[in-house]
Motif scaffolding. Structure first.
Motif, PDB file in Angstrom:
ATOM      1  N   ASP A  68       1.332  -5.169  -1.785  1.00 22.20           N
ATOM      2  CA  ASP A  68       1.112  -4.474  -4.017  1.00 22.20           C
ATOM      3  C   ASP A  68       1.071  -3.515  -3.781  1.00 22.20           C
ATOM      4  N   PHE A  69       0.517  -2.824  -2.404  1.00 24.46           N
ATOM      5  CA  PHE A  69       0.731  -1.222  -2.660  1.00 24.46           C
ATOM      6  C   PHE A  69       2.177  -0.707  -2.494  1.00 24.46           C
ATOM      7  N   LEU A  70       3.181  -1.213  -1.250  1.00 24.26           N
ATOM      8  CA  LEU A  70       4.071  -1.065  -1.201  1.00 24.26           C
ATOM      9  C   LEU A  70       5.123  -0.804  -2.829  1.00 24.26           C
ATOM     10  N   ALA A  71       4.572  -2.200  -3.304  1.00 27.95           N
ATOM     11  CA  ALA A  71       5.568  -2.319  -5.062  1.00 27.95           C
ATOM     12  C   ALA A  71       5.189  -1.360  -5.813  1.00 27.95           C
ATOM     13  N   ARG A  72       3.673  -0.907  -5.929  1.00 25.21           N
ATOM     14  CA  ARG A  72       3.521  -0.010  -6.766  1.00 25.21           C
ATOM     15  C   ARG A  72       3.839   1.554  -6.394  1.00 25.21           C
ATOM     16  N   GLY A  73       4.668   2.201  -5.152  1.00 28.04           N
ATOM     17  CA  GLY A  73       4.691   3.268  -4.578  1.00 28.04           C
ATOM     18  C   GLY A  73       4.085   3.555  -4.203  1.00 28.04           C
ATOM     19  N   ASP A  74       2.424   3.237  -3.894  1.00 24.74           N
ATOM     20  CA  ASP A  74       1.368   4.113  -3.321  1.00 24.74           C
ATOM     21  C   ASP A  74       0.723   3.411  -1.601  1.00 24.74           C
ATOM     22  N   ALA A  75       0.845   4.635  -1.439  1.00 21.30           N
ATOM     23  CA  ALA A  75      -0.118   4.548  -0.121  1.00 21.30           C
ATOM     24  C   ALA A  75      -0.779   4.078   0.145  1.00 21.30           C
ATOM     25  N   VAL A  76      -0.992   3.262   1.487  1.00 18.93           N
ATOM     26  CA  VAL A  76      -2.264   1.951   1.778  1.00 18.93           C
ATOM     27  C   VAL A  76      -3.020   3.192   1.209  1.00 18.93           C
ATOM     28  N   PRO A  77      -4.923   2.971   1.177  1.00 17.76           N
ATOM     29  CA  PRO A  77      -6.409   4.169   0.494  1.00 17.76           C
ATOM     30  C   PRO A  77      -6.257   4.618   2.505  1.00 17.76           C
ATOM     31  N   ARG A  78      -6.991   5.432   2.204  1.00 20.01           N
ATOM     32  CA  ARG A  78      -7.617   5.796   3.303  1.00 20.01           C
ATOM     33  C   ARG A  78      -8.817   6.080   2.714  1.00 20.01           C
ATOM     34  N   ILE A  79     -10.204   6.500   4.145  1.00 21.18           N
ATOM     35  CA  ILE A  79     -11.264   6.778   4.029  1.00 21.18           C
ATOM     36  C   ILE A  79     -11.594   8.105   3.629  1.00 21.18           C
ATOM     37  N   GLY A  80     -11.859   7.634   1.999  1.00 22.09           N
ATOM     38  CA  GLY A  80     -12.313   9.239   1.543  1.00 22.09           C
ATOM     39  C   GLY A  80     -11.531   9.305   0.505  1.00 22.09           C
ATOM     40  N   ILE A 152      -3.194  -7.921   4.735  1.00 17.86           N
ATOM     41  CA  ILE A 152      -4.350  -7.211   3.597  1.00 17.86           C
ATOM     42  C   ILE A 152      -4.922  -6.036   4.019  1.00 17.86           C
ATOM     43  N   VAL A 153      -5.740  -5.425   2.841  1.00 16.13           N
ATOM     44  CA  VAL A 153      -5.954  -4.261   3.426  1.00 16.13           C
ATOM     45  C   VAL A 153      -7.593  -4.599   2.143  1.00 16.13           C
ATOM     46  N   PHE A 154      -8.576  -4.591   3.218  1.00 17.19           N
ATOM     47  CA  PHE A 154      -9.836  -4.630   3.449  1.00 17.19           C
ATOM     48  C   PHE A 154     -10.971  -3.395   2.880  1.00 17.19           C
TER      49      PHE A 154
END
Length: 170
Positions: A68-80, A152-154
């Motif tokens: 879903d992140f990839l489909a939107r063109g978003d990077a996977v979040p990072r801590i912070g 999945i990103v938890f």
């Protein structure tokens, strides 16, 4: 597609909220200046329900498919990293900050994470049942089939803005 789709996010209001947060918390923003403006879920009802759980303090975790992140063109979040969470009508309400992240498959969800996600009866069984339904629906809307082996990103998060909803004072 759900019968009550979410409205587009109010980017201008989100940027104003971010500016206020940036002024109050310059160190947090300097450490992680990127942010997104988005909502929980795929319907107005679900976005409002999940946001209410966050504001009440019941929900401090979320999970989303890497696809879903990839489909939107978003990077996977990072801590912070930050995101401005909007209700179903697209109005920004809070800023959350990622405090713990891991990538795993459906089978790696545990009871503690299910409880922190704050949905339904807080059990792992209900988490599995409801997320199967949700991810099947979301994948179908994208023209694909969801699989329990997908990544999945938890994510666990804290609410950082506005002060009246923040987990800790700035």
């Amino acid at each position: 597609m759900p019968a009550d789709p979410v409205s587009p996010v109010d980017v201008v209001a989100g940027e104003k909220m971010w500016a206020a947060y940036s002024h109050a918390r310059p160190d947090a923003v300097a450490a992680s200046p990127e942010y997104t403006i988005e909502h929980f879920g795929d319907s107005r009802r679900l976005a409002d329900e999940l946001l209410a759980h966050v504001i009440s303090g019941r929900k401090r975790a979320t999970s989303e498919l890497v696809a879903d992140f990839l489909a939107r063109g978003d990077a996977v979040p990072r801590i912070g990293s930050h995101w401005i969470a909007c209700g179903g009508l697209g109005v920004p309400r809070i800023i959350i900050r990622s405090i713990e992240l891991r990538i795993g498959t459906f089978a790696t969800a545990d009871a503690a994470f299910a409880a922190d996600e704050g949905e339904d009866d807080l059990s792992l069984d209900s988490w599995r049942r409801e997320h199967r339904v949700y991810w099947t629906r979301v994948a179908a809307a994208q023209g694909r089939v969801w699989s329990e082996t997908e990544e999945i990103v938890f994510e666990r998060f804290s609410v950082v803005w506005p002060p009246e909803h923040a987990d800790t004072a700035p």
